[in-house]
Scaffold this motif. Structure first.
Motif, mmCIF file in Angstrom:
data_model
loop_
_atom_site.group_PDB
_atom_site.id
_atom_site.type_symbol
_atom_site.label_atom_id
_atom_site.label_comp_id
_atom_site.label_asym_id
_atom_site.label_seq_id
_atom_site.Cartn_x
_atom_site.Cartn_y
_atom_site.Cartn_z
ATOM 1 N N GLU A 108 -44.054 -65.732 -76.764
ATOM 2 C CA GLU A 108 -44.638 -65.374 -78.063
ATOM 3 C C GLU A 108 -43.970 -66.161 -79.194
ATOM 4 O OE1 GLU A 108 -44.268 -61.537 -80.868
ATOM 5 O OE2 GLU A 108 -45.171 -61.123 -78.909
ATOM 6 N N TYR A 109 -42.656 -66.238 -79.169
ATOM 7 C CA TYR A 109 -41.896 -66.903 -80.231
ATOM 8 C C TYR A 109 -42.227 -68.389 -80.332
ATOM 9 C CZ TYR A 109 -37.891 -67.918 -83.252
ATOM 10 O OH TYR A 109 -37.091 -68.320 -84.295
ATOM 11 N N LEU A 110 -42.411 -69.034 -79.171
ATOM 12 C CA LEU A 110 -42.701 -70.475 -79.149
ATOM 13 C C LEU A 110 -44.201 -70.777 -79.154
ATOM 14 C CD1 LEU A 110 -39.953 -71.630 -76.642
ATOM 15 C CD2 LEU A 110 -39.957 -71.920 -79.133
ATOM 16 N N GLY A 111 -45.032 -69.740 -79.066
ATOM 17 C CA GLY A 111 -46.478 -69.930 -79.118
ATOM 18 C C GLY A 111 -47.075 -70.549 -77.870
ATOM 19 N N VAL A 112 -46.523 -70.172 -76.702
ATOM 20 C CA VAL A 112 -47.053 -70.665 -75.427
ATOM 21 C C VAL A 112 -47.390 -69.459 -74.551
ATOM 22 C CG1 VAL A 112 -45.776 -72.844 -75.533
ATOM 23 C CG2 VAL A 112 -44.745 -70.882 -74.381
ATOM 24 N N SER A 113 -48.055 -69.701 -73.431
ATOM 25 C CA SER A 113 -48.375 -68.611 -72.508
ATOM 26 C C SER A 113 -47.121 -68.190 -71.735
ATOM 27 C CB SER A 113 -49.459 -69.051 -71.524
ATOM 28 O OG SER A 113 -48.939 -70.026 -70.640
ATOM 29 N N LYS A 114 -47.141 -66.972 -71.206
ATOM 30 C CA LYS A 114 -46.000 -66.497 -70.417
ATOM 31 C C LYS A 114 -45.774 -67.381 -69.188
ATOM 32 C CE LYS A 114 -47.231 -62.111 -70.220
ATOM 33 N NZ LYS A 114 -47.216 -60.669 -69.925
ATOM 34 N N GLN A 115 -46.841 -67.969 -68.674
ATOM 35 C CA GLN A 115 -46.719 -68.846 -67.509
ATOM 36 C C GLN A 115 -46.003 -70.148 -67.851
ATOM 37 O OE1 GLN A 115 -49.633 -67.383 -68.466
ATOM 38 N NE2 GLN A 115 -49.725 -65.816 -66.881
ATOM 39 N N SER A 116 -45.869 -70.453 -69.128
ATOM 40 C CA SER A 116 -45.189 -71.675 -69.569
ATOM 41 C C SER A 116 -43.678 -71.515 -69.662
ATOM 42 C CB SER A 116 -45.725 -72.108 -70.940
ATOM 43 O OG SER A 116 -47.089 -72.426 -70.854
ATOM 44 N N ILE A 117 -43.175 -70.303 -69.405
ATOM 45 C CA ILE A 117 -41.739 -70.023 -69.476
ATOM 46 C C ILE A 117 -41.260 -69.603 -68.090
ATOM 47 C CG2 ILE A 117 -39.933 -68.632 -70.545
ATOM 48 C CD1 ILE A 117 -41.298 -70.022 -72.736
ATOM 49 N N GLN A 118 -40.219 -70.260 -67.594
ATOM 50 C CA GLN A 118 -39.625 -69.898 -66.297
ATOM 51 C C GLN A 118 -38.122 -69.760 -66.467
ATOM 52 O OE1 GLN A 118 -40.520 -73.190 -63.771
ATOM 53 N NE2 GLN A 118 -42.548 -72.457 -63.248
ATOM 54 N N LEU A 119 -37.550 -68.791 -65.777
ATOM 55 C CA LEU A 119 -36.105 -68.639 -65.759
ATOM 56 C C LEU A 119 -35.555 -69.569 -64.684
ATOM 57 C CD1 LEU A 119 -33.590 -67.117 -66.780
ATOM 58 C CD2 LEU A 119 -34.018 -65.437 -64.986
ATOM 59 N N LEU A 120 -34.780 -70.554 -65.080
ATOM 60 C CA LEU A 120 -34.202 -71.512 -64.136
ATOM 61 C C LEU A 120 -32.844 -71.045 -63.633
ATOM 62 C CD1 LEU A 120 -34.393 -74.354 -62.804
ATOM 63 C CD2 LEU A 120 -33.216 -75.246 -64.819
ATOM 64 N N ARG A 121 -31.987 -70.593 -64.548
ATOM 65 C CA ARG A 121 -30.629 -70.163 -64.209
ATOM 66 C C ARG A 121 -30.239 -68.938 -65.026
ATOM 67 N NH1 ARG A 121 -29.062 -75.152 -65.655
ATOM 68 N NH2 ARG A 121 -29.504 -76.547 -63.985
ATOM 69 N N GLY A 122 -29.336 -68.128 -64.449
ATOM 70 C CA GLY A 122 -28.772 -67.016 -65.196
ATOM 71 C C GLY A 122 -29.458 -65.697 -64.970
ATOM 72 N N ASP A 123 -29.996 -65.486 -63.788
ATOM 73 C CA ASP A 123 -30.726 -64.256 -63.492
ATOM 74 C C ASP A 123 -29.924 -63.008 -63.856
ATOM 75 O OD1 ASP A 123 -33.024 -62.908 -62.423
ATOM 76 O OD2 ASP A 123 -31.801 -62.407 -60.675
ATOM 77 N N THR A 124 -28.617 -62.999 -63.567
ATOM 78 C CA THR A 124 -27.793 -61.823 -63.849
ATOM 79 C C THR A 124 -26.748 -62.081 -64.931
ATOM 80 O OG1 THR A 124 -26.265 -62.391 -62.070
ATOM 81 C CG2 THR A 124 -28.099 -60.914 -61.514
ATOM 82 N N SER A 125 -26.859 -63.174 -65.633
ATOM 83 C CA SER A 125 -25.894 -63.553 -66.658
ATOM 84 C C SER A 125 -26.529 -63.439 -68.043
ATOM 85 C CB SER A 125 -25.449 -64.998 -66.423
ATOM 86 O OG SER A 125 -24.665 -65.463 -67.486
ATOM 87 N N LYS A 126 -25.684 -63.305 -69.066
ATOM 88 C CA LYS A 126 -26.233 -63.332 -70.424
ATOM 89 C C LYS A 126 -26.548 -64.762 -70.860
ATOM 90 C CE LYS A 126 -21.781 -63.205 -72.771
ATOM 91 N NZ LYS A 126 -20.944 -62.487 -73.716
ATOM 92 N N HIS A 127 -25.944 -65.744 -70.206
ATOM 93 C CA HIS A 127 -26.236 -67.155 -70.471
ATOM 94 C C HIS A 127 -27.345 -67.595 -69.519
ATOM 95 C CE1 HIS A 127 -22.851 -67.663 -73.186
ATOM 96 N NE2 HIS A 127 -22.165 -66.898 -72.351
ATOM 97 N N LYS A 128 -28.456 -67.984 -70.072
ATOM 98 C CA LYS A 128 -29.642 -68.306 -69.262
ATOM 99 C C LYS A 128 -30.177 -69.685 -69.617
ATOM 100 C CE LYS A 128 -30.802 -63.451 -68.972
ATOM 101 N NZ LYS A 128 -30.396 -63.220 -67.597
ATOM 102 N N THR A 129 -30.834 -70.296 -68.655
ATOM 103 C CA THR A 129 -31.554 -71.546 -68.890
ATOM 104 C C THR A 129 -33.015 -71.291 -68.561
ATOM 105 O OG1 THR A 129 -29.612 -72.858 -68.292
ATOM 106 C CG2 THR A 129 -31.735 -73.989 -68.317
ATOM 107 N N LEU A 130 -33.869 -71.566 -69.539
ATOM 108 C CA LEU A 130 -35.307 -71.391 -69.385
ATOM 109 C C LEU A 130 -35.977 -72.753 -69.358
ATOM 110 C CD1 LEU A 130 -35.764 -68.671 -72.137
ATOM 111 C CD2 LEU A 130 -35.625 -68.265 -69.688
ATOM 112 N N ILE A 131 -37.032 -72.888 -68.569
ATOM 113 C CA ILE A 131 -37.874 -74.082 -68.586
ATOM 114 C C ILE A 131 -39.121 -73.727 -69.388
ATOM 115 C CG2 ILE A 131 -39.222 -75.728 -67.217
ATOM 116 C CD1 ILE A 131 -36.198 -75.928 -66.820
ATOM 117 N N VAL A 132 -39.411 -74.548 -70.388
ATOM 118 C CA VAL A 132 -40.563 -74.318 -71.252
ATOM 119 C C VAL A 132 -41.484 -75.520 -71.170
ATOM 120 C CG1 VAL A 132 -41.317 -73.860 -73.603
ATOM 121 C CG2 VAL A 132 -39.108 -72.996 -72.835
ATOM 122 N N SER A 133 -42.756 -75.271 -70.914
ATOM 123 C CA SER A 133 -43.747 -76.348 -70.908
ATOM 124 C C SER A 133 -44.818 -76.028 -71.945
ATOM 125 C CB SER A 133 -44.364 -76.499 -69.510
ATOM 126 O OG SER A 133 -44.991 -75.299 -69.111
ATOM 127 N N GLY A 134 -45.555 -77.044 -72.328
ATOM 128 C CA GLY A 134 -46.648 -76.847 -73.272
ATOM 129 C C GLY A 134 -46.236 -76.823 -74.726
#
Length: 104
Positions: A64-90
């Motif tokens: 919502e914040y970046l104006g893309v679909s939910k499918q455009s955001i993936q969690l790459l790293r940090g499933d259980t950590s507060k530090h996370k890496t997201l992949i954003v497309s579009g």
């Protein structure tokens, strides 16, 4: 891009789009971009960390914040950590930088 034409350190090019490092803070009253902390965007997440709910809410909020679909955001790293890496497309790197430059 920054004024000198480089990307901030929390954004890196990725084969599927852009890798963005964020710091997530679960159990907030509402999901929001709080500001940059140590050069990394801090996101308050209105969900508890149990059963992946905070990750789901983080993904929803970032889309919502970046104006893309939910499918455009993936969690790459940090499933259980507060530090996370997201992949954003579009979305362009300029749009990402602009989104996190604005004061919350």
């Amino acid at each position: 891009m920054t004024d000198d034409g480089t990307l901030p350190p929390f954004i890196k090019k990725h084969p599927q789009g852009w890798a963005i490092q964020v710091m997530a803070a679960p159990r907030a009253k509402r999901s929001a971009f709080v500001g940059l902390h140590g050069g990394i965007p801090r996101i308050s997440v209105a969900a508890p960390p149990a059963d992946g709910r905070a990750n789901q809410e983080l993904t929803r909020f970032m889309a919502e914040y970046l104006g893309v679909s939910k499918q455009s955001i993936q969690l790459l790293r940090g499933d259980t950590s507060k530090h996370k890496t997201l992949i954003v497309s579009g979305v362009s790197s300029d749009d990402i930088v602009r989104a996190f430059r604005e004061t919350p």
